[in-house]
Design an enzyme around this catalytic site. Structure first.
Site, short mmCIF file in Angstrom:
data_model
loop_
_atom_site.label_atom_id
_atom_site.label_comp_id
_atom_site.label_asym_id
_atom_site.label_seq_id
_atom_site.Cartn_x
_atom_site.Cartn_y
_atom_site.Cartn_z
CB THR A 135 -0.90 0.00 1.26
OG1 THR A 135 -1.53 1.27 1.41
CG2 THR A 135 -0.11 -0.28 2.53
CG ASP A 136 -1.23 4.95 -0.88
OD1 ASP A 136 -1.76 4.21 -0.02
OD2 ASP A 136 -1.85 5.87 -1.43
CD GLU A 137 -3.47 3.71 4.36
OE1 GLU A 137 -3.28 3.57 5.57
OE2 GLU A 137 -4.58 3.82 3.85
CE1 TYR A 161 -3.48 -2.59 5.71
CE2 TYR A 161 -3.28 -0.27 5.16
CZ TYR A 161 -3.37 -1.59 4.77
OH TYR A 161 -3.32 -1.92 3.43
CE LYS A 165 -0.07 -4.62 3.03
NZ LYS A 165 -0.47 -5.95 2.48
P1 NAD Z 1 -9.88 -7.29 2.11
O1 NAD Z 1 -9.90 -6.88 3.54
O2 NAD Z 1 -11.08 -7.02 1.26
O3 NAD Z 1 -9.60 -8.86 2.00
C1 NAD Z 1 -8.59 -9.50 2.74
C2 NAD Z 1 -8.75 -11.00 2.54
O4 NAD Z 1 -7.70 -11.66 3.26
C3 NAD Z 1 -10.07 -11.56 3.05
O5 NAD Z 1 -10.64 -12.44 2.12
C4 NAD Z 1 -9.66 -12.31 4.32
O6 NAD Z 1 -10.51 -13.42 4.61
C5 NAD Z 1 -8.26 -12.77 3.97
N1 NAD Z 1 -7.43 -13.02 5.14
C6 NAD Z 1 -7.27 -12.20 6.23
N2 NAD Z 1 -6.45 -12.80 7.11
C7 NAD Z 1 -6.06 -13.98 6.58
C8 NAD Z 1 -5.20 -15.01 7.00
N3 NAD Z 1 -4.56 -14.96 8.19
N4 NAD Z 1 -5.02 -16.09 6.20
C9 NAD Z 1 -5.66 -16.15 4.99
N5 NAD Z 1 -6.49 -15.21 4.54
C10 NAD Z 1 -6.69 -14.12 5.33
O7 NAD Z 1 -8.57 -6.65 1.49
P2 NAD Z 1 -8.34 -5.86 0.13
O8 NAD Z 1 -8.86 -4.49 0.27
O9 NAD Z 1 -8.79 -6.72 -0.97
O10 NAD Z 1 -6.73 -5.76 0.13
C11 NAD Z 1 -5.95 -6.83 -0.37
C12 NAD Z 1 -4.48 -6.47 -0.25
O11 NAD Z 1 -4.22 -5.28 -0.98
C13 NAD Z 1 -4.01 -6.19 1.18
O12 NAD Z 1 -2.73 -6.73 1.34
C14 NAD Z 1 -3.97 -4.67 1.26
O13 NAD Z 1 -3.01 -4.24 2.19
C15 NAD Z 1 -3.59 -4.31 -0.16
N6 NAD Z 1 -4.05 -3.00 -0.62
C16 NAD Z 1 -5.36 -2.66 -0.53
C17 NAD Z 1 -5.79 -1.43 -1.04
C18 NAD Z 1 -7.25 -1.01 -0.96
O14 NAD Z 1 -7.56 0.14 -1.26
N7 NAD Z 1 -8.17 -1.89 -0.59
C19 NAD Z 1 -4.88 -0.55 -1.61
C20 NAD Z 1 -3.52 -0.92 -1.68
C21 NAD Z 1 -3.13 -2.17 -1.18
O1 DAU Z 2 -4.19 3.92 0.46
C1 DAU Z 2 -4.41 2.54 0.34
C2 DAU Z 2 -5.24 2.06 1.50
O2 DAU Z 2 -6.56 2.55 1.27
C3 DAU Z 2 -5.25 0.56 1.69
O3 DAU Z 2 -3.95 0.13 1.98
C4 DAU Z 2 -6.20 0.17 2.82
O4 DAU Z 2 -6.27 -1.23 2.95
C5 DAU Z 2 -7.57 0.72 2.50
O5 DAU Z 2 -8.45 0.44 3.56
C6 DAU Z 2 -7.50 2.22 2.25
O6 DAU Z 2 -7.20 2.94 3.48
P1 DAU Z 2 -7.91 4.35 3.82
O7 DAU Z 2 -7.83 4.55 5.26
O8 DAU Z 2 -7.39 5.42 2.93
O9 DAU Z 2 -9.41 3.99 3.31
P2 DAU Z 2 -10.85 4.24 3.97
O10 DAU Z 2 -11.84 3.82 2.95
O11 DAU Z 2 -10.97 3.63 5.33
O12 DAU Z 2 -10.89 5.81 4.12
C7 DAU Z 2 -10.67 6.66 3.03
C8 DAU Z 2 -10.74 8.09 3.52
O13 DAU Z 2 -12.08 8.37 3.96
C9 DAU Z 2 -9.87 8.36 4.73
O14 DAU Z 2 -9.37 9.70 4.63
C10 DAU Z 2 -10.80 8.26 5.90
C11 DAU Z 2 -12.12 8.76 5.33
N1 DAU Z 2 -13.35 8.15 5.91
C12 DAU Z 2 -13.43 6.80 5.96
C13 DAU Z 2 -14.56 6.20 6.48
C14 DAU Z 2 -14.66 4.68 6.56
C15 DAU Z 2 -14.39 8.96 6.33
O15 DAU Z 2 -14.32 10.19 6.24
N2 DAU Z 2 -15.51 8.35 6.82
C16 DAU Z 2 -15.63 7.00 6.94
O16 DAU Z 2 -16.68 6.52 7.45
#
Ligand code: NAD
Ligand code: DAU
Length: 361
Positions: A135-137, A161, A165
């Site tokens: 992730t960019d975070e 988180y 990562k």
């Molecule tokens: P998600 O939370 O939707 O899904 C995570 C999945 O991992 C689920 O199916 C869960 O059951 C499984 N899981 C959790 N713990 C586990 C374990 N111990 N063993 C096996 N499976 C397990 O996640 P996502 O949003 O699809 O993100 C996927 C990946 O991409 C993550 O590594 C996240 O850090 C990365 N990522 C997400 C975003 C985003 O915006 N969602 C952006 C950049 C990177």
């Molecule tokens: O940047 C990549 C990341 O993006 C991934 O690595 C994470 O897994 C993914 O969850 C996401 O993290 P964020 O914290 O950026 O996403 P989230 O959807 O939780 O929140 C996006 C923005 O919106 C953040 O500035 C917080 C704000 N927010 C979020 C929620 C859930 C609100 O204002 N209200 C809300 O209820």
């Protein structure tokens, strides 16, 4: 790539990636290891394009014996590692599981890959790959005039988180440098699209607005994220798997950086257009500011020059078209949504996260 182990394939990006791989590659066998935590669901894997090439294994990436067995039994040559705890707010209220899954889980997969590919020489090392999805975070938070993050930005994670990562990224790099494990890493910005669990900003806002519920905006709503449609992320990972250089990192992003408030208003405007007769129109009247996220990162932005120039990838979907597709998907998947929103654990999460914010504001 013949036998690919996808971890976390029942979650949001993982399930989209499995669809993408089965469609684009006519021979690949996908082995999907997922613990089915609250974020994963078999419902996300319905109607796969080639289900006979998908094998689901329910289990924990931390279970070393299980992962070793999968590597051997399925002759795994590629790992794409998505499995993680992913919600920043949950990491603030309960960090322990993030340390376990994101750090210990990644370590367990790296050990299994090292054993099978390097110690046992199961197959030529130039035919295998461990791709780590990050992730960019991990790079922290930008001030308004800071340049965007890129592959060489120093790490500065600020939530449990992102720290977990960052830790996993370091482990993956260490296994490359120390043992010669063939790895690649991608650091991507915020994804959105079909099958995203409705605790994250975009699906939460869409589904609350459709139900006439408040749209909770943290703090002043002026935080900035960079948004990428999930299919574009899947395509970028495929480019890295097929053309990326071993040991290298690729930054992925969408070139879309609205403030949260602008984004939420854009979602409301699309819903107003779709449902002019709705009692909730204008949907923006549902917007409600609530107490901020502790340690809330202010701004993310990603320089994607490297993946564009070296691998020829760029995002296809604009934010407007991607949001419209996403809203339509949620409108057409009421059953999927209601099953999640009706669950006691989801209601418990909403109470734990949002009720406390109401009183703190
Ligand atoms: P998600 O939370 O939707 O899904 C995570 C999945 O991992 C689920 O199916 C869960 O059951 C499984 N899981 C959790 N713990 C586990 C374990 N111990 N063993 C096996 N499976 C397990 O996640 P996502 O949003 O699809 O993100 C996927 C990946 O991409 C993550 O590594 C996240 O850090 C990365 N990522 C997400 C975003 C985003 O915006 N969602 C952006 C950049 C990177
Ligand atoms: O940047 C990549 C990341 O993006 C991934 O690595 C994470 O897994 C993914 O969850 C996401 O993290 P964020 O914290 O950026 O996403 P989230 O959807 O939780 O929140 C996006 C923005 O919106 C953040 O500035 C917080 C704000 N927010 C979020 C929620 C859930 C609100 O204002 N209200 C809300 O209820």
């Amino acid at each position: 790539m013949k036998n690919i182990l996808i971890t976390g394939g029942a979650g949001f990006i993982g399930s989209n990636f499995i669809r993408y791989m089965l469609e684009i590659d006519p021979v690949v066998q996908v082995i999907n290891l997922d613990l089915l935590t609250y974020a994963g669901s078999m419902e996300n894997l319905k109607d796969l394009p080639a289900p006979e090439r998908h094998t689901f294994v329910a289990g924990d990436i931390c279970d070393r014996a299980l992962v070793n067995g999968i590597m051997n039994h399925h002759r795994i040559d590629t790992i794409v590692h998505f499995a993680a705890e992913t919600h920043v707010d949950r990491s603030i209220l309960g960090p322990a599981q993030f340390i376990q899954t994101n750090i210990v889980g990644t370590f367990s997969l790296l050990e299994a890959a090292r054993k099978y590919w390097l110690d046992e020489n199961a197959m030529p090392v130039d035919t295998v790959r461990f791709h780590h999805v990050s992730t960019d975070e991990v790079f922290g938070s930008l001030e308004p005039t800071d340049p965007p993050f890129c592959e060489t930005t120093p790490y500065d994670p600020r939530s449990p988180y992102s720290a977990s990562k960052a830790s996993s990224d370091h482990l993956v790099r260490a296994y490359h440098h120390t043992y010669g494990l063939p790895v690649t890493i991608s650091n991507c910005t915020n994804n959105y699209g079909p099958y995203q669990f409705p605790e994250k900003l975009i699906p939460l806002m869409i589904t609350n607005a459709m139900a006439g519920k408040p749209l909770p905006v943290y703090g002043d709503g002026q935080q900035i994220r960079d948004w990428l449609y999930v299919e574009d992320h899947c395509e970028a990972i495929h480019h890295i798997l097929t053309g990326g250089q071993i040991g290298e990192t690729y930054a992925i992003g969408g070139d879309n950086q609205p403030t949260n408030m602008t984004l939420i208003n854009q979602i409301c405007a699309i819903l107003d257009e779709r449902f002019p007769e709705s009692p909730n129109t204008p949907h923006s009247k549902l917007i409600k500011t609530v107490a901020d996220r502790p340690g809330h990162d202010r701004r993310y932005d990603m320089d994607i020059t490297r993946i564009k120039t070296e691998l020829g990838w760029k995002p296809r979907e604009s934010l407007g078209s991607g949001l419209t597709r996403t809203i339509e998907w949620y409108m057409n998947h009421a059953e999927w949504l209601n099953a999640i929103r009706g669950r006691e654990d989801f209601k418990g999460w909403v109470d734990a996260n949002y009720n406390a914010r109401e009183s703190k504001k």
